[in-house]
Scaffold this motif. Sequence first.
Motif, PDB file in Angstrom:
ATOM      1  N   THR A 191      -3.967 -16.552  -3.658  1.00 15.55           N
ATOM      2  CA  THR A 191      -2.774 -15.723  -3.568  1.00 15.55           C
ATOM      3  C   THR A 191      -2.663 -15.119  -2.180  1.00 15.55           C
ATOM      4  O   THR A 191      -3.500 -15.378  -1.297  1.00 15.55           O
ATOM      5  N   CYS A 192      -1.623 -14.334  -1.961  1.00 18.13           N
ATOM      6  CA  CYS A 192      -1.339 -13.707  -0.676  1.00 18.13           C
ATOM      7  C   CYS A 192      -1.748 -12.241  -0.718  1.00 18.13           C
ATOM      8  O   CYS A 192      -1.577 -11.566  -1.733  1.00 18.13           O
ATOM      9  N   GLY A 193      -2.259 -11.750   0.399  1.00 13.89           N
ATOM     10  CA  GLY A 193      -2.647 -10.346   0.488  1.00 13.89           C
ATOM     11  C   GLY A 193      -2.380  -9.798   1.869  1.00 13.89           C
ATOM     12  O   GLY A 193      -1.651 -10.392   2.666  1.00 13.89           O
ATOM     13  N   ILE A 194      -2.984  -8.657   2.164  1.00 11.83           N
ATOM     14  CA  ILE A 194      -2.810  -7.993   3.455  1.00 11.83           C
ATOM     15  C   ILE A 194      -4.173  -7.555   3.969  1.00 11.83           C
ATOM     16  O   ILE A 194      -5.007  -7.034   3.211  1.00 11.83           O
ATOM     17  N   MET A 195      -4.421  -7.763   5.257  1.00  7.53           N
ATOM     18  CA  MET A 195      -5.623  -7.225   5.877  1.00  7.53           C
ATOM     19  C   MET A 195      -5.417  -5.728   6.115  1.00  7.53           C
ATOM     20  O   MET A 195      -4.334  -5.295   6.496  1.00  7.53           O
ATOM     21  N   PHE A 244      -3.765  -5.877  17.853  1.00 10.18           N
ATOM     22  CA  PHE A 244      -2.319  -6.023  17.765  1.00 10.18           C
ATOM     23  C   PHE A 244      -1.825  -5.341  16.495  1.00 10.18           C
ATOM     24  O   PHE A 244      -2.285  -5.645  15.402  1.00 10.18           O
ATOM     25  N   LYS A 245      -0.899  -4.444  16.663  1.00  2.91           N
ATOM     26  CA  LYS A 245      -0.466  -3.602  15.546  1.00  2.91           C
ATOM     27  C   LYS A 245       0.724  -4.255  14.838  1.00  2.91           C
ATOM     28  O   LYS A 245       1.865  -4.064  15.218  1.00  2.91           O
ATOM     29  N   PHE A 246       0.436  -5.053  13.813  1.00  2.00           N
ATOM     30  CA  PHE A 246       1.468  -5.654  12.989  1.00  2.00           C
ATOM     31  C   PHE A 246       0.870  -5.914  11.618  1.00  2.00           C
ATOM     32  O   PHE A 246      -0.345  -5.876  11.423  1.00  2.00           O
ATOM     33  N   ARG A 247       1.717  -6.162  10.653  1.00  2.00           N
ATOM     34  CA  ARG A 247       1.255  -6.497   9.321  1.00  2.00           C
ATOM     35  C   ARG A 247       0.598  -7.874   9.361  1.00  2.00           C
ATOM     36  O   ARG A 247       1.246  -8.875   9.666  1.00  2.00           O
TER      37      ARG A 247
END
Length: 219
Positions: free
Chosen positions: A66-70, A83-86
């Motif tokens: 599945t998809c997630g976020i660091m 680098f400041k991004f999602r």
Amino acid sequence: QNLVDDKSNEYRYRILHPLLLENGDIIYSNTDHDLIKIDINSNIIWKINEQFHHSKEVDSDGNIWTCGIMNESDALDDFSKNFKFRDDAIIQVSPDGRVLYKKSVASILYENKLLSTLTMSFGKDPIHLNDVQPALDNSDYWKKDDLLLSIRNRNMIVLYRPKTNKVIWYKVGPWLNQHDVDFINENEISIYGNGPKEYINKLTNIIIKNNFQKKVFLK
């Protein structure tokens, strides 16, 4: 209320991309919230307190991709830190609710010398991963357990091998803002193009097939 996570308002909770298993269990999440598994009688089996979103797919061993976020609790490399991004992530979860694997999509591109595909423009959400599709069988063009990644905000499809951290193949377009990529047979994949009409009308809401054997696109 017991069927939603602790972060969500029960009246605004959306069960997104639910995965229905053969025994009637369902795995689902709200956007960027916990991953939840319930049984056929709506009893909670487990919850994983992380940020999950978009598709849930079963691999050849019964695990879920599945998809997630660091986030700050993850072990990030220097690229992801600076680098400041999602930064979206691919995540593998066991049937009993354990996170087996997690990898930054930005790091995948960076470590495979594909930084140029990412840094053409950052913004807040340069990746927007929306599908992680595992290969269930070997073919001449991929191996079992390779992954097709749909990176919407790059108009990009990536064939990735987690075992070696290698991008086997990738392509940008002709699809736009695609959602859903699938293995069709031993030679073909399909990509659901979901681009805005005002750009290229003929590429809006259509399925494009990529034939690896013939090296052609079929609409």
